[in-house]
Write a protein that holds these residues in place. Structure first.
Motif, PDB file in Angstrom:
ATOM      1  N   SER A 116       5.723   4.700   1.245  1.00 32.90           N
ATOM      2  CA  SER A 116       5.632   6.423  -0.072  1.00 32.90           C
ATOM      3  C   SER A 116       6.627   5.458  -0.383  1.00 32.90           C
ATOM      4  O   SER A 116       7.442   6.463  -1.241  1.00 32.90           O
ATOM      5  CB  SER A 116       5.773   6.876   1.016  1.00 32.90           C
ATOM      6  OG  SER A 116       3.879   6.579   1.849  1.00 32.90           O
ATOM      7  N   PHE A 117       8.184   5.679   0.212  1.00 33.91           N
ATOM      8  CA  PHE A 117       9.385   5.696  -0.558  1.00 33.91           C
ATOM      9  C   PHE A 117       9.523   4.780  -1.723  1.00 33.91           C
ATOM     10  O   PHE A 117       9.097   5.108  -3.054  1.00 33.91           O
ATOM     11  CB  PHE A 117      10.405   5.227   0.377  1.00 33.91           C
ATOM     12  CG  PHE A 117      11.736   4.747  -0.031  1.00 33.91           C
ATOM     13  CD1 PHE A 117      13.060   5.299   0.488  1.00 33.91           C
ATOM     14  CD2 PHE A 117      11.673   3.247  -0.815  1.00 33.91           C
ATOM     15  CE1 PHE A 117      14.239   5.225   0.204  1.00 33.91           C
ATOM     16  CE2 PHE A 117      13.185   2.719  -1.202  1.00 33.91           C
ATOM     17  CZ  PHE A 117      14.348   4.334  -0.872  1.00 33.91           C
ATOM     18  N   HIS A 132       7.043   6.476  -4.223  1.00 34.05           N
ATOM     19  CA  HIS A 132       8.213   7.695  -5.331  1.00 34.05           C
ATOM     20  C   HIS A 132       9.116   6.822  -6.015  1.00 34.05           C
ATOM     21  O   HIS A 132       9.007   7.849  -7.200  1.00 34.05           O
ATOM     22  CB  HIS A 132       7.939   8.583  -4.417  1.00 34.05           C
ATOM     23  CG  HIS A 132       9.175   9.787  -4.109  1.00 34.05           C
ATOM     24  ND1 HIS A 132       9.794  10.481  -3.158  1.00 34.05           N
ATOM     25  CD2 HIS A 132       8.836  10.433  -5.596  1.00 34.05           C
ATOM     26  CE1 HIS A 132      10.224  11.671  -4.396  1.00 34.05           C
ATOM     27  NE2 HIS A 132       9.768  11.876  -5.207  1.00 34.05           N
ATOM     28  N   SER A 136      19.122   2.096   2.734  1.00 30.14           N
ATOM     29  CA  SER A 136      18.099   2.634   4.055  1.00 30.14           C
ATOM     30  C   SER A 136      18.295   2.253   4.336  1.00 30.14           C
ATOM     31  O   SER A 136      17.994   2.707   6.024  1.00 30.14           O
ATOM     32  CB  SER A 136      16.733   3.355   2.874  1.00 30.14           C
ATOM     33  OG  SER A 136      16.337   3.528   4.262  1.00 30.14           O
ATOM     34  N   THR A 181      -1.344   5.921   1.251  1.00 30.39           N
ATOM     35  CA  THR A 181      -0.167   6.279   0.481  1.00 30.39           C
ATOM     36  C   THR A 181      -1.122   6.664  -1.174  1.00 30.39           C
ATOM     37  O   THR A 181       0.144   6.308  -2.429  1.00 30.39           O
ATOM     38  CB  THR A 181       0.917   4.825   0.541  1.00 30.39           C
ATOM     39  OG1 THR A 181      -0.394   4.159   0.497  1.00 30.39           O
ATOM     40  CG2 THR A 181       0.903   5.150   1.653  1.00 30.39           C
ATOM     41  N   TYR A 226      -1.021  -2.887   9.990  1.00 25.09           N
ATOM     42  CA  TYR A 226       0.520  -1.608   9.191  1.00 25.09           C
ATOM     43  C   TYR A 226       0.775  -0.343   9.868  1.00 25.09           C
ATOM     44  O   TYR A 226      -0.385  -0.508  11.097  1.00 25.09           O
ATOM     45  CB  TYR A 226       0.467  -1.598   8.466  1.00 25.09           C
ATOM     46  CG  TYR A 226       0.456  -2.034   6.854  1.00 25.09           C
ATOM     47  CD1 TYR A 226       1.132  -3.003   6.194  1.00 25.09           C
ATOM     48  CD2 TYR A 226      -0.816  -2.925   6.344  1.00 25.09           C
ATOM     49  CE1 TYR A 226       0.915  -3.543   5.220  1.00 25.09           C
ATOM     50  CE2 TYR A 226      -1.140  -3.995   5.790  1.00 25.09           C
ATOM     51  CZ  TYR A 226      -0.691  -4.776   5.129  1.00 25.09           C
ATOM     52  OH  TYR A 226      -0.148  -5.471   4.054  1.00 25.09           O
ATOM     53  N   LEU A 260       3.062   2.723  10.992  1.00 24.40           N
ATOM     54  CA  LEU A 260       3.602   3.923  10.224  1.00 24.40           C
ATOM     55  C   LEU A 260       5.269   3.630   9.937  1.00 24.40           C
ATOM     56  O   LEU A 260       5.408   3.977   8.437  1.00 24.40           O
ATOM     57  CB  LEU A 260       4.293   5.516  11.736  1.00 24.40           C
ATOM     58  CG  LEU A 260       5.665   5.790  11.068  1.00 24.40           C
ATOM     59  CD1 LEU A 260       4.855   7.151   9.944  1.00 24.40           C
ATOM     60  CD2 LEU A 260       5.600   7.697  12.060  1.00 24.40           C
ATOM     61  N   SER A 261       5.774   2.862  10.419  1.00 21.64           N
ATOM     62  CA  SER A 261       7.075   2.205   9.713  1.00 21.64           C
ATOM     63  C   SER A 261       7.136   1.342   8.381  1.00 21.64           C
ATOM     64  O   SER A 261       7.563   2.213   6.968  1.00 21.64           O
ATOM     65  CB  SER A 261       8.466   1.309  10.060  1.00 21.64           C
ATOM     66  OG  SER A 261       7.415  -0.205  10.384  1.00 21.64           O
ATOM     67  N   GLU A 262       5.970   0.472   8.224  1.00 20.45           N
ATOM     68  CA  GLU A 262       5.017   0.288   6.868  1.00 20.45           C
ATOM     69  C   GLU A 262       4.771   1.039   5.697  1.00 20.45           C
ATOM     70  O   GLU A 262       5.148   1.446   4.387  1.00 20.45           O
ATOM     71  CB  GLU A 262       4.085  -0.931   7.551  1.00 20.45           C
ATOM     72  CG  GLU A 262       4.758  -2.165   8.040  1.00 20.45           C
ATOM     73  CD  GLU A 262       5.022  -1.954   9.276  1.00 20.45           C
ATOM     74  OE1 GLU A 262       5.118  -3.099  10.023  1.00 20.45           O
ATOM     75  OE2 GLU A 262       3.959  -0.820   9.828  1.00 20.45           O
ATOM     76  N   ARG A 263       4.444   2.483   6.371  1.00 19.80           N
ATOM     77  CA  ARG A 263       3.325   3.421   5.725  1.00 19.80           C
ATOM     78  C   ARG A 263       4.597   4.467   4.705  1.00 19.80           C
ATOM     79  O   ARG A 263       4.760   4.818   3.928  1.00 19.80           O
ATOM     80  CB  ARG A 263       2.642   4.635   6.125  1.00 19.80           C
ATOM     81  CG  ARG A 263       1.756   5.568   5.834  1.00 19.80           C
ATOM     82  CD  ARG A 263       1.292   6.761   6.350  1.00 19.80           C
ATOM     83  NE  ARG A 263       0.216   7.778   5.371  1.00 19.80           N
ATOM     84  CZ  ARG A 263       0.180   8.480   5.994  1.00 19.80           C
ATOM     85  NH1 ARG A 263      -0.294   8.210   7.546  1.00 19.80           N
ATOM     86  NH2 ARG A 263       0.210   9.419   5.406  1.00 19.80           N
ATOM     87  N   GLN A 264       5.732   4.904   5.862  1.00 23.18           N
ATOM     88  CA  GLN A 264       6.837   5.461   5.623  1.00 23.18           C
ATOM     89  C   GLN A 264       7.877   4.370   4.565  1.00 23.18           C
ATOM     90  O   GLN A 264       8.058   5.090   3.031  1.00 23.18           O
ATOM     91  CB  GLN A 264       8.078   5.859   6.597  1.00 23.18           C
ATOM     92  CG  GLN A 264       7.018   6.640   7.701  1.00 23.18           C
ATOM     93  CD  GLN A 264       7.773   7.203   8.277  1.00 23.18           C
ATOM     94  OE1 GLN A 264       8.717   6.212   8.709  1.00 23.18           O
ATOM     95  NE2 GLN A 264       8.055   8.333   9.310  1.00 23.18           N
ATOM     96  N   ARG A 265       8.014   3.206   4.393  1.00 24.51           N
ATOM     97  CA  ARG A 265       8.107   2.274   3.321  1.00 24.51           C
ATOM     98  C   ARG A 265       8.122   2.458   1.711  1.00 24.51           C
ATOM     99  O   ARG A 265       8.052   2.017   1.297  1.00 24.51           O
ATOM    100  CB  ARG A 265       8.415   0.913   4.277  1.00 24.51           C
ATOM    101  CG  ARG A 265       9.427   0.150   2.727  1.00 24.51           C
ATOM    102  CD  ARG A 265       9.812  -1.607   3.605  1.00 24.51           C
ATOM    103  NE  ARG A 265      10.544  -2.193   3.222  1.00 24.51           N
ATOM    104  CZ  ARG A 265      11.722  -2.280   2.787  1.00 24.51           C
ATOM    105  NH1 ARG A 265      12.442  -1.183   4.293  1.00 24.51           N
ATOM    106  NH2 ARG A 265      12.532  -2.432   2.323  1.00 24.51           N
TER     107      ARG A 265
END
Length: 140
Positions: free
Chosen positions: A48-49, A52, A70, A10, A39, A41-46
């Protein structure tokens, strides 16, 4: 993935990830039998959110509100629109302020004729605000 892998994936500093966990933006991840954070995928997406959102200048509290929205996809998105609109207004105000600063600095530099510092137009303008064309004080 371990915290170092999440960091690389990230572009987020490991200490920043730990900070986001401490303040509750990221939930504490499960631990491996060796007590390493684990960690998915959900932690990685969070994360990244969050990254950003930070890149766009949102505050931690705004991000907390946006994450809450969200996390509840059945809620009305009006709160998200309001947060983003408020951020846009702040960005536009900063652009206005920066434009005024740029214009004044260009004007001051344009009046410089070289020579000794006692005659320097830049130093004179900085010493006497009334030599400037307008109010360009920073509220940022």
């Amino acid at each position: 993935m371990k915290i170092g892998e999440l960091s690389k994936a990230t572009g987020t500093n490991v200490e920043t990830i730990r900070y986001y966990e401490r303040i509750g933006l990221l939930p504490p991840p499960p631990r491996t039998s060796g007590n390493y954070r684990s960690y998915g995928l959900s932690e990685r997406q969070r994360l990244s959110f969050i990254r950003h959102s930070r890149d766009l200048g949102f505050t931690i509290e705004d991000i907390r509100s946006l994450l809450d929205l969200s996390d509840h996809p059945d809620r009305d998105c009006q709160a998200g629109d309001l947060i983003a609109s408020r951020q846009l207004a702040q960005v536009e105000a900063k652009i206005f302020q920066l434009t005024a600063l740029r214009d004044e600095l260009s004007r001051i530099i344009g009046r410089c004729r070289g020579g000794l510092s006692i005659d320097c137009r830049v130093i004179a303008a900085l010493a006497k605000h009334e030599l400037c064309d307008g109010d360009h004080r920073s509220d940022c």
